[in-house]
Design a protein around this motif. Structure first.
Motif, short mmCIF file in Angstrom:
data_model
loop_
_atom_site.label_atom_id
_atom_site.label_comp_id
_atom_site.label_asym_id
_atom_site.label_seq_id
_atom_site.Cartn_x
_atom_site.Cartn_y
_atom_site.Cartn_z
N LEU A 1 -1.18 -7.41 -6.20
CA LEU A 1 -1.34 -7.22 -4.76
C LEU A 1 -2.36 -6.12 -4.46
CD1 LEU A 1 2.38 -7.57 -3.64
CD2 LEU A 1 0.52 -9.18 -3.22
N LYS A 2 -2.33 -5.03 -5.21
CA LYS A 2 -3.30 -3.95 -5.00
C LYS A 2 -4.72 -4.47 -5.21
CE LYS A 2 -0.63 0.14 -6.25
NZ LYS A 2 -0.50 1.23 -7.26
N SER A 3 -4.91 -5.24 -6.25
CA SER A 3 -6.23 -5.80 -6.53
C SER A 3 -6.69 -6.72 -5.41
CB SER A 3 -6.19 -6.55 -7.87
OG SER A 3 -7.43 -7.14 -8.13
N ALA A 4 -5.80 -7.60 -4.97
CA ALA A 4 -6.15 -8.54 -3.90
C ALA A 4 -6.43 -7.80 -2.59
CB ALA A 4 -5.02 -9.55 -3.71
N LEU A 5 -5.62 -6.80 -2.28
CA LEU A 5 -5.80 -6.06 -1.04
C LEU A 5 -7.01 -5.13 -1.11
CD1 LEU A 5 -2.06 -5.34 -0.29
CD2 LEU A 5 -3.59 -6.78 1.08
N GLY A 6 -7.40 -4.76 -2.32
CA GLY A 6 -8.56 -3.89 -2.49
C GLY A 6 -9.86 -4.55 -2.09
N ALA A 7 -9.87 -5.87 -2.02
CA ALA A 7 -11.06 -6.62 -1.62
C ALA A 7 -11.32 -6.49 -0.12
CB ALA A 7 -10.92 -8.08 -2.01
N ARG A 8 -10.34 -5.97 0.60
CA ARG A 8 -10.44 -5.79 2.06
C ARG A 8 -10.81 -7.08 2.78
NH1 ARG A 8 -9.35 -0.67 3.35
NH2 ARG A 8 -9.85 0.93 1.83
N GLN A 9 -10.13 -8.14 2.38
CA GLN A 9 -10.26 -9.45 3.02
C GLN A 9 -8.89 -9.86 3.53
OE1 GLN A 9 -11.46 -12.02 -0.14
NE2 GLN A 9 -13.60 -11.40 -0.07
N ASP A 10 -8.88 -10.80 4.46
CA ASP A 10 -7.61 -11.39 4.85
C ASP A 10 -7.01 -12.03 3.61
OD1 ASP A 10 -8.13 -10.56 7.41
OD2 ASP A 10 -8.56 -12.56 8.19
N LEU A 11 -5.69 -12.00 3.53
CA LEU A 11 -5.01 -12.48 2.33
C LEU A 11 -3.88 -13.42 2.70
CD1 LEU A 11 -4.55 -12.28 -0.78
CD2 LEU A 11 -3.08 -10.30 -0.32
N GLU A 12 -3.84 -14.56 2.02
CA GLU A 12 -2.72 -15.48 2.12
C GLU A 12 -1.97 -15.42 0.81
OE1 GLU A 12 -4.20 -19.01 5.11
OE2 GLU A 12 -4.35 -19.36 2.95
N ALA B 1 2.75 -4.70 1.01
CA ALA B 1 1.49 -5.42 1.11
C ALA B 1 1.10 -5.63 2.56
CB ALA B 1 1.60 -6.77 0.38
N LYS B 2 2.07 -5.95 3.40
CA LYS B 2 1.78 -6.14 4.82
C LYS B 2 1.28 -4.83 5.43
CE LYS B 2 3.59 -7.28 9.30
NZ LYS B 2 4.68 -7.44 10.18
N LYS B 3 1.91 -3.74 5.08
CA LYS B 3 1.52 -2.44 5.61
C LYS B 3 0.11 -2.05 5.13
CE LYS B 3 3.24 2.27 6.10
NZ LYS B 3 4.33 3.19 5.83
N SER B 4 -0.18 -2.30 3.86
CA SER B 4 -1.51 -2.00 3.31
C SER B 4 -2.59 -2.85 3.97
CB SER B 4 -1.53 -2.22 1.80
OG SER B 4 -0.72 -1.29 1.15
N ALA B 5 -2.29 -4.11 4.17
CA ALA B 5 -3.26 -5.00 4.83
C ALA B 5 -3.54 -4.51 6.24
CB ALA B 5 -2.74 -6.44 4.84
N ALA B 6 -2.51 -4.14 6.97
CA ALA B 6 -2.69 -3.67 8.34
C ALA B 6 -3.53 -2.38 8.36
CB ALA B 6 -1.34 -3.44 9.00
N ALA B 7 -3.29 -1.49 7.40
CA ALA B 7 -4.05 -0.24 7.33
C ALA B 7 -5.52 -0.50 7.05
CB ALA B 7 -3.46 0.67 6.24
#
Length: 101
Positions: A26-37, A57-63
């Motif tokens: 999840l960290k790797s996927a969210l590190g791309a700073r793209q929308d994530l499904e 993950a939801k909180k990190s994406a929102a941030a």
């Protein structure tokens, strides 16, 4: 919403036994700073550690000002979300809109 959406399929156990592994994914996927499904169709077990990972993950994406969508919920995920009344938190489009953060 960003123009590019990345999809990550999670399968098997989403439990404390795999928390470290899933956290890194999840960290790797969210590190791309793209929308994530997150495709949850292959999740066979979900415990409180797995729920915490999804919430983090939801909180990190929102941030990062990215959208996080959970898609193709397995029966296991649906059952846990129903028991814990999490549909509103994650904004499952099949059930209810997301609760504003």
């Amino acid at each position: 919403m960003n123009a590019v959406t990345q999809t990550l399929a999670l399968d098997g156990e989403l439990t404390i036994y795999r928390a470290s592994e899933i956290c890194e994914l999840l960290k790797s996927a969210l590190g791309a700073r793209q929308d994530l499904e997150l495709n949850l169709s292959g999740v066979t077990e979900l415990d409180s550690a797995g729920v915490q990972l999804l919430m983090a993950a939801k909180k990190s994406a929102a941030a990062s000002q990215c959208a996080l969508r959970l898609i193709d919920h397995s029966p296991t995920v649906l059952e846990v979300f129903e028991i814990l009344n999490l549909a509103a938190h994650f904004g499952d489009p099949l059930l209810v809109p997301a609760v504003p953060q």
